[in-house]
Design a protein around this motif. Structure first.
Motif, PDB file in Angstrom:
ATOM      1  N   VAL A  47       0.868  -1.181   0.000  1.00  7.29           N
ATOM      2  CA  VAL A  47       0.000   0.000   0.000  1.00  7.29           C
ATOM      3  C   VAL A  47       0.902   1.226   0.000  1.00  7.29           C
ATOM      4  CG1 VAL A  47      -1.781   1.295   1.216  1.00  7.29           C
ATOM      5  CG2 VAL A  47      -1.821  -1.204   1.264  1.00  7.29           C
ATOM      6  N   SER A  48       0.644   2.146  -0.917  1.00 11.89           N
ATOM      7  CA  SER A  48       1.476   3.344  -1.037  1.00 11.89           C
ATOM      8  C   SER A  48       0.628   4.594  -0.922  1.00 11.89           C
ATOM      9  CB  SER A  48       2.205   3.362  -2.389  1.00 11.89           C
ATOM     10  OG  SER A  48       3.087   2.281  -2.513  1.00 11.89           O
ATOM     11  N   LEU A  49       1.225   5.639  -0.385  1.00  9.59           N
ATOM     12  CA  LEU A  49       0.585   6.944  -0.274  1.00  9.59           C
ATOM     13  C   LEU A  49       1.605   8.002  -0.662  1.00  9.59           C
ATOM     14  CD1 LEU A  49      -2.009   8.448   0.605  1.00  9.59           C
ATOM     15  CD2 LEU A  49      -0.955   8.696   2.866  1.00  9.59           C
ATOM     16  N   ARG A  50       1.302   8.750  -1.699  1.00  7.70           N
ATOM     17  CA  ARG A  50       2.190   9.810  -2.162  1.00  7.70           C
ATOM     18  C   ARG A  50       1.426  11.108  -2.220  1.00  7.70           C
ATOM     19  NH1 ARG A  50       2.866   8.552  -7.199  1.00  7.70           N
ATOM     20  NH2 ARG A  50       1.660  10.288  -8.048  1.00  7.70           N
ATOM     21  N   GLY A  51       2.023  12.172  -1.682  1.00  5.56           N
ATOM     22  CA  GLY A  51       1.315  13.436  -1.683  1.00  5.56           C
ATOM     23  C   GLY A  51       2.230  14.630  -1.623  1.00  5.56           C
ATOM     24  N   SER A  52       1.660  15.783  -1.973  1.00  7.39           N
ATOM     25  CA  SER A  52       2.342  17.063  -1.778  1.00  7.39           C
ATOM     26  C   SER A  52       1.344  18.020  -1.142  1.00  7.39           C
ATOM     27  CB  SER A  52       2.869  17.614  -3.105  1.00  7.39           C
ATOM     28  OG  SER A  52       1.815  17.929  -3.984  1.00  7.39           O
ATOM     29  N   PHE A  53       1.876  18.925  -0.333  1.00  5.79           N
ATOM     30  CA  PHE A  53       1.010  19.737   0.503  1.00  5.79           C
ATOM     31  C   PHE A  53       1.467  21.191   0.498  1.00  5.79           C
ATOM     32  CE2 PHE A  53       1.667  15.460   2.060  1.00  5.79           C
ATOM     33  CZ  PHE A  53       0.377  14.958   2.149  1.00  5.79           C
ATOM     34  N   PHE A  54       0.482  22.083   0.587  1.00  5.51           N
ATOM     35  CA  PHE A  54       0.740  23.519   0.733  1.00  5.51           C
ATOM     36  C   PHE A  54       1.630  24.052  -0.390  1.00  5.51           C
ATOM     37  CE2 PHE A  54       0.563  21.608   5.057  1.00  5.51           C
ATOM     38  CZ  PHE A  54      -0.749  21.971   5.352  1.00  5.51           C
ATOM     39  N   ASN A  55       1.138  23.840  -1.618  1.00  5.39           N
ATOM     40  CA  ASN A  55       1.841  24.315  -2.795  1.00  5.39           C
ATOM     41  C   ASN A  55       3.257  23.752  -2.857  1.00  5.39           C
ATOM     42  OD1 ASN A  55       2.038  25.678  -5.217  1.00  5.39           O
ATOM     43  ND2 ASN A  55       2.740  27.584  -4.262  1.00  5.39           N
ATOM     44  N   LYS A  56       3.365  22.444  -2.620  1.00  3.47           N
ATOM     45  CA  LYS A  56       4.608  21.669  -2.681  1.00  3.47           C
ATOM     46  C   LYS A  56       5.639  22.091  -1.635  1.00  3.47           C
ATOM     47  CE  LYS A  56       4.092  20.325  -7.506  1.00  3.47           C
ATOM     48  NZ  LYS A  56       4.711  20.219  -8.842  1.00  3.47           N
ATOM     49  N   LEU A  57       5.164  22.695  -0.571  1.00  2.60           N
ATOM     50  CA  LEU A  57       6.058  22.982   0.557  1.00  2.60           C
ATOM     51  C   LEU A  57       6.597  21.675   1.126  1.00  2.60           C
ATOM     52  CD1 LEU A  57       7.240  24.965   2.704  1.00  2.60           C
ATOM     53  CD2 LEU A  57       5.148  24.570   4.017  1.00  2.60           C
ATOM     54  N   ILE A  58       5.732  20.664   1.190  1.00  2.74           N
ATOM     55  CA  ILE A  58       6.109  19.335   1.694  1.00  2.74           C
ATOM     56  C   ILE A  58       5.636  18.296   0.688  1.00  2.74           C
ATOM     57  CG2 ILE A  58       5.805  17.633   3.538  1.00  2.74           C
ATOM     58  CD1 ILE A  58       5.267  19.952   5.450  1.00  2.74           C
ATOM     59  N   THR A  59       6.509  17.358   0.357  1.00  2.00           N
ATOM     60  CA  THR A  59       6.126  16.195  -0.440  1.00  2.00           C
ATOM     61  C   THR A  59       6.497  14.943   0.339  1.00  2.00           C
ATOM     62  OG1 THR A  59       8.255  16.179  -1.594  1.00  2.00           O
ATOM     63  CG2 THR A  59       6.462  17.395  -2.627  1.00  2.00           C
ATOM     64  N   ALA A  60       5.709  13.911   0.168  1.00  2.00           N
ATOM     65  CA  ALA A  60       5.951  12.677   0.923  1.00  2.00           C
ATOM     66  C   ALA A  60       5.556  11.474   0.084  1.00  2.00           C
ATOM     67  CB  ALA A  60       5.171  12.691   2.235  1.00  2.00           C
ATOM     68  N   ASP A  61       6.260  10.379   0.325  1.00  2.00           N
ATOM     69  CA  ASP A  61       5.985   9.120  -0.368  1.00  2.00           C
ATOM     70  C   ASP A  61       6.229   7.990   0.621  1.00  2.00           C
ATOM     71  OD1 ASP A  61       5.602   7.056  -2.110  1.00  2.00           O
ATOM     72  OD2 ASP A  61       7.010   7.762  -3.632  1.00  2.00           O
ATOM     73  N   LEU A  62       5.184   7.215   0.937  1.00  2.00           N
ATOM     74  CA  LEU A  62       5.292   6.126   1.899  1.00  2.00           C
ATOM     75  C   LEU A  62       4.744   4.854   1.272  1.00  2.00           C
ATOM     76  CD1 LEU A  62       4.098   8.866   3.532  1.00  2.00           C
ATOM     77  CD2 LEU A  62       4.631   7.414   5.487  1.00  2.00           C
ATOM     78  N   THR A  63       5.416   3.725   1.521  1.00  2.00           N
ATOM     79  CA  THR A  63       4.945   2.435   1.033  1.00  2.00           C
ATOM     80  C   THR A  63       5.117   1.388   2.126  1.00  2.00           C
ATOM     81  OG1 THR A  63       5.522   2.926  -1.269  1.00  2.00           O
ATOM     82  CG2 THR A  63       5.228   0.613  -0.675  1.00  2.00           C
ATOM     83  N   TYR A  64       4.033   0.698   2.431  1.00  2.00           N
ATOM     84  CA  TYR A  64       4.106  -0.474   3.315  1.00  2.00           C
ATOM     85  C   TYR A  64       4.084  -1.708   2.423  1.00  2.00           C
ATOM     86  CZ  TYR A  64       2.972  -4.138   6.614  1.00  2.00           C
ATOM     87  OH  TYR A  64       3.000  -5.288   7.349  1.00  2.00           O
ATOM     88  N   PHE A  65       5.001  -2.644   2.686  1.00  2.00           N
ATOM     89  CA  PHE A  65       5.070  -3.855   1.870  1.00  2.00           C
ATOM     90  C   PHE A  65       5.116  -5.089   2.774  1.00  2.00           C
ATOM     91  CE2 PHE A  65       9.324  -2.234   2.614  1.00  2.00           C
ATOM     92  CZ  PHE A  65      10.048  -3.336   3.031  1.00  2.00           C
ATOM     93  N   ASN A  66       4.545  -6.157   2.264  1.00  2.00           N
ATOM     94  CA  ASN A  66       4.560  -7.442   2.959  1.00  2.00           C
ATOM     95  C   ASN A  66       4.800  -8.516   1.897  1.00  2.00           C
ATOM     96  OD1 ASN A  66       3.839  -9.915   4.314  1.00  2.00           O
ATOM     97  ND2 ASN A  66       2.795  -8.684   5.841  1.00  2.00           N
ATOM     98  N   THR A  67       5.969  -9.150   1.965  1.00  2.00           N
ATOM     99  CA  THR A  67       6.413 -10.056   0.898  1.00  2.00           C
ATOM    100  C   THR A  67       6.731 -11.432   1.451  1.00  2.00           C
ATOM    101  OG1 THR A  67       7.439  -8.162  -0.224  1.00  2.00           O
ATOM    102  CG2 THR A  67       8.080 -10.357  -0.957  1.00  2.00           C
ATOM    103  N   ASP A  68       6.161 -12.453   0.846  1.00  2.00           N
ATOM    104  CA  ASP A  68       6.548 -13.843   1.111  1.00  2.00           C
ATOM    105  C   ASP A  68       7.334 -14.364  -0.089  1.00  2.00           C
ATOM    106  OD1 ASP A  68       5.437 -14.142   3.601  1.00  2.00           O
ATOM    107  OD2 ASP A  68       3.550 -14.979   2.869  1.00  2.00           O
ATOM    108  N   MET A  69       8.558 -14.814   0.165  1.00  2.00           N
ATOM    109  CA  MET A  69       9.310 -15.565  -0.840  1.00  2.00           C
ATOM    110  C   MET A  69       9.062 -17.033  -0.522  1.00  2.00           C
ATOM    111  SD  MET A  69      10.600 -13.194  -2.726  1.00  2.00           S
ATOM    112  CE  MET A  69      11.785 -14.074  -3.730  1.00  2.00           C
ATOM    113  N   ASP A  70       8.204 -17.662  -1.301  1.00  2.00           N
ATOM    114  CA  ASP A  70       7.615 -18.959  -0.962  1.00  2.00           C
ATOM    115  C   ASP A  70       8.178 -20.056  -1.861  1.00  2.00           C
ATOM    116  OD1 ASP A  70       6.044 -21.105  -0.322  1.00  2.00           O
ATOM    117  OD2 ASP A  70       4.134 -20.071  -0.564  1.00  2.00           O
ATOM    118  N   GLY A  71       8.743 -21.094  -1.223  1.00  2.00           N
ATOM    119  CA  GLY A  71       9.147 -22.269  -1.973  1.00  2.00           C
ATOM    120  C   GLY A  71      10.634 -22.455  -2.126  1.00  2.00           C
TER     121      GLY A  71
END
Length: 972
Positions: free
Chosen positions: A640-664
């Motif tokens: 799940v990812s969330l990317r945003g910019s705020f207040f006329n690009k005063l702040i930009t942010a990019d966050l990603t939560y990942f959950n990975t199984d390497m199976d087998g």
């Protein structure tokens, strides 16, 4: 000046030749010389607008970064700019079994659409670096990209006419820390103590007179006190210099870009042949773009690299960490002939025939036990030269098929790369001379010489270690992109992709072949959906299981474009979610075998499952059983990812939560099959390889940037990082105790003993007649690790309470950070004031541990003693000791991993500071020079850590360094 530019233009057109499709589109032309371009982000086989990226992707604009950050390698400093990248892997993925001939345990690296080594492209050549972290971002690259991919796109011409840029840098490396060792006299004194600790019947090894003679320095040739880290052998600093020329230009039908670079790097050693050590590299890269007609555009790219590393014979840094300061005993590494008695005619005659006298004055000393030394190696052993030559070529075209279907195009690429490596060396053999010393009138002289070994000076270079590598690549794809009614944006891609690498000494090719299908939709940049499927193939698996489908699904919602978000101060807020199930064969291996794991395997040479085939014949035994169901390893991931910019690009942010199984992951399953199918003799087994183990990685990667104008200063602060948790979700094992099971533990678990401190004199029985500690007192657990224990040795907890200290008492001690520390952090700061730019990079890592696991810390036997020996245990220092007692034994008990040797690797580094000054444009109006920048920078300036000295000190290797550089860049 006009003629000069014309000549440069002709030269560049001749040298220019290839790299990738331009990932930039021209919006408008401002004037006759420059093109205003709108940059896009290079992703798998296509380019996308940055605001349409749906998570798991980060990128760096290298052209902008290079204006304020001088770097020497393609991926340098990226860990302080990209969340999810720790300098060696993406999202904690293990790259160990990727094609190591190319990328030294990095993820898959794609340069201009071709799998290539990252170390063969320089920062000055690069336009953009894209990190494909999520499974959905790499699915189209097939099974070899399942651990993530790094896309490097080189520069292309952006001007009409001609533009020339030249840069030059020179700087000095300075060692951070050297290991600290005891001098001869102190070493000999403490070695005598070790003899007494062991109650050796021979008593102390060194007499007090021997120790005095070594301490006095009256005759360093008979009583040596060699400091390998002194100014006699090691420089205080060494130089690196480079120069780069970039030429670009073109006209209506063609554009070209050329990069010519040379660098030279010296060495820290300053004696013998090592004084002439250096590494140099010359490279030429060229890219040409052609407009063939209205619907066909082509390109061609080429690169040639010539690399040489000139080195001395011997491994100086390894021997410097092991050779004792008084060794060889009674003979320094080099001895002046003037020490020989003028009347010792036989000795002088022997030396007179020698081919290896330094300056005609010094001969190499030694003993029967020490017939060479690294100092003599550097002077007399010869020298080596490692040579690498690489040539890369690729070409392709784009066919606009809009006349058939609006928005449809076809693109294809073909490449062929060659790399050759070999070594050249002068392999001389030298003798050492064993002196016989005497003392006349209180003066040491040599009265006899014994030559040990023959001398051979070859006079010619021998070639060895020849290697070659060839990579052939091809891909072709139909691309579709169209917008309906100004609202419905549709994309599609149908792909065929392959590459194969042939390497010397390797029977099987390293190959990847896959088909790909992508379909994407977005509604006014507000709602997104993307489906990608790869059809993959692997020759490592049995027939019937060699093909599979790898699907990926992604949806996105730009919340900021909803009416209810108007006036909220949120410029952009894109939420996306993805699920993927990729099939990979990178980890289809077992016991270093990658092919035919599915088949039954037999071998010759003893074992418990065999048939005697005749007298005096070998035995045939089974190594593994057959498994026709062996399958791919699956990367099952949701994010799940969330990317945003705020207040006329005063702040930009990019966050990603990942959950990975390497199976087998593949094992010879111990817990499923009965034990009689495995004998343990000669590796005999009927157990087949099966898919079993599961590794889980979960975490959060983030990037936050804030920028603001503060008066006349423009400030930008970026913070990136990764929180990572790994786990053996399923692990095949048969263990008696749950606390020793890997299942449920981190992938990078540290295992060892719980140390309870030192054994004390009260723990042992003492025999007054012999003056020895004989045995542990009743009730004490019996140590089984190895060695005869005494007071001052390490004591461990009997975890299972069975009365023994053995491997069953090893427990989980923490994480070693092999896949990245649990938390990594990067900070970058830019301050611009008028024509000055200050740029700083910092990075940190937290939550991992390591072991002091070499002879610099646990000294025993004949080891060289470091300054850590001063903290040894003695009865008098029992309460304050920081090191076990000294011993002449090789005592395994004190050298195993335990909490005693464990230390935290938490650290925060001031990685780089650079100050750049750009000459004002008005100063250069009407001049040949259009722009000029001057900069100074320092790298690896400071480490803030409780254990800084441990982490900054290399033992057995060249020291870590700081780097101070001065550079200039000119544009014409």
């Amino acid at each position: 000046m006009k003629n000069f530019k014309t000549n440069i233009f002709l030269f560049a057109m001749l040298t220019a030749s290839p790299l990738t499709v331009n990932a930039q589109t021209a919006d408008e032309v401002d004037d006759a010389d420059s093109i205003v371009v709108k940059k896009k982000v290079h992703v798998a086989f296509r380019d996308k607008d940055a605001d349409h990226l749906l998570g798991g992707i980060s990128y760096v604009d290298m052209e902008e970064l290079q204006k304020k950050d001088y770097t020497m390698s393609s991926l340098e400093d990226m860990y302080a700019l990209i969340g999810g990248w720790n300098g060696s892997n993406l999202w904690g993925m293990d790259n160990e079994r990727l094609d190591n001939n190319d990328n030294n345990n990095l993820p898959l690296v794609i340069i201009d659409g071709v799998k290539r080594p990252s170390n063969n492209v320089l920062p000055s050549e690069i336009e953009q670096v894209t990190f494909l972290k999520g499974a959905q971002a790499v699915v189209l690259y097939g099974p070899k990209a399942a651990k993530g991919a790094i896309l490097i796109t080189t520069k292309r011409a952006k001007v009409d006419g001609l533009k020339i840029e030249a840069s030059a840098n020179t700087g000095f490396f300075v060692a951070k820390e050297f290991p600290e060792y005891l001098g001869s006299a102190e070493y000999m004194t403490l070695y005598n103590e070790a003899c007494m600790n062991d109650a050796l019947p021979t008593g102390p090894k060194y007499s007090q007179m021997d120790i005095y003679n070594h301490a006095s320095g009256v005759n360093p040739y008979r009583y040596p006190n060699v400091n390998y880290y002194s100014d006699e052998y090691v420089r205080k600093a060494y130089n690196r210099s480079d120069a780069t020329l970039e030429i670009q230009g073109g006209g209506t039908r063609a554009h070209f870009y050329t990069n010519i670079n040379y660098y030279r790097l010296e060495d820290l050693l300053n004696f013998g042949n090592a004084k002439d050590n250096y590494t140099d590299r010359f490279s030429v890269r060229g890219n040409v773009d052609l407009v063939i007609n209205k619907v066909i555009k082509g390109y061609a790219n080429a690169s040639a690299t010539f690399y040489n590393a000139n080195k001395n014979k011997g491994d100086f840094w390894a021997e410097a960490s092991t050779m004792r300061p008084n060794f060889p005993e009674n003979a320094a590494p080099l001895i002046p002939i003037e020490m020989v008695d003028p009347n010792a005619s036989k000795a002088l005659a022997i030396l007179g025939k020698s081919l290896n006298l330094l300056d005609g004055r010094y001969f190499p000393g030694g003993t029967k036990a020490t017939q060479e030394n690294v100092i003599a190696d550097c002077y007399f052993g010869g020298k080596t030269k490692d040579v690498s030559r690489q040539f890369q070529f690729d070409a392709g075209f784009t066919y606009d098929m809009s006349k058939f279907v609006k928005g449809l195009s076809f693109k294809t690429l073909f490449s062929i790369d060659y790399a050759a490596n070999y070594g050249l060396s002068y392999d001389n053999e030298y003798a050492v001379f064993i002196p016989t010393w005497s003392n006349y009138n209180s003066k040491d002289i040599i009265v006899g010489i014994t030559q040990q070994n023959d001398e051979i000076v070859t006079g010619h270079m021998a070639m060895s270690n020849t290697k070659y590598r060839q990579t052939i690549s091809w891909n072709g794809h139909f691309d579709y992109e169209n917008t309906f009614a100004g609202k419905h944006h549709v994309t599609g891609l149908l792909l065929g992709n392959m590459y194969t690498t042939t390497a010397s000494g390797t029977y099987h090719r390293y190959a990847n072949a896959n088909l790909g299908l992508q379909a994407g939709y977005d509604y006014m940049g507000r709602y997104f959906a993307d489906i990608s499927v790869a059809g993959v193939h692997s020759a490592r698996l049995p027939e019937g299981n060699r093909e599979a489908l790898s699907p990926s699904f992604t949806i996105g919602w730009n919340i900021a474009k909803e009416k209810f978000m108007e006036g909220s101060g949120i410029d952009d807020l894109l939420l996306s979610a993805s699920y993927s199930n990729l099939n990979e064969d990178i980890d289809v291996y077992m016991n270093d075998d990658y092919f035919y794991l599915y088949d039954a395997s037999w071998d010759m040479g003893g074992g418990s499952f065999y048939w005697n085939e005749g007298v005096n014949t070998q035995y045939t035994f089974s190594k593994s059983g057959r498994n026709p169901s062996l399958d791919f390893i699956h990367r099952k991931e949701w994010s799940v990812s969330l990317r945003g910019s705020f207040f006329n690009k005063l702040i930009t942010a990019d966050l990603t939560y990942f959950n990975t199984d390497m199976d087998g992951f593949i094992v010879n399953n111990l817990s499923t099959f009965p034990s009689h199918l495995r004998s343990g003799l000669s590796g005999s087994s009927f157990m087949p390889a099966i898919n079993n183990n599961i590794q889980n990685r979960k975490g959060l990667d983030f990037s936050v940037t804030a920028q603001k104008q503060l008066g006349k200063v423009h400030a930008q602060l970026g913070v990136v990082g990764t929180w990572l948790k790994t786990e053996n979700k399923k692990y095949d094992e048969l263990l008696e105790y749950d606390y020793q099971k890997a299942e449920g533990r981190p992938l990078d678990a540290l295992w060892g003993y719980k140390c309870l401190g030192f054994y004390s004199v009260d723990d042992f029985n003492y025999n007054e007649e012999t003056g020895k500690y004989t045995s542990l007192k009743a009730g004490m657990p019996s140590p089984k690790i190895g060695g005869t224990l005494q007071p001052g040795d390490l004591k461990y907890e009997d975890v299972n309470a069975d009365g023994n200290i053995d491997a069953k008492d090893q427990v989980y001690l923490g994480k070693n950070g092999a896949f990245g520390s649990p938390f990594t952090l990067g900070v970058n700061l830019t301050l611009k004031y008028k024509n000055f730019t200050l740029f700083a990079l910092c990075n940190g890592q937290y939550g991992a541990s390591a072991m002091k696991n070499n002879s610099y810390y646990f000294m025993q036997g004949e080891s060289k003693y470091s300054v850590n020996a001063r903290g040894r245990w003695t009865p008098e220092t029992a309460a304050t000791a920081t090191h076990p007692r000294l011993t002449t034994q090789n005592l395994a008990n004190n050298a195993v991993a335990s909490t005693f040797w464990k230390y935290s690797t938490d650290r925060f580094n001031i990685r780089k500071v650079q100050l750049t000054y750009d000459l004002p444009e008005e100063w250069l109006k009407g001049k040949v020079v259009k722009a000029l920048s001057v900069y100074i920078n320092g790298n690896d300036l400071l480490t803030i850590s409780k254990n800084r000295k441990i982490m900054d000190t290399n033992v057995g290797y060249a020291p870590q360094t700081r780097f101070y550089n001065l550079g200039v860049k000119v544009t014409m």
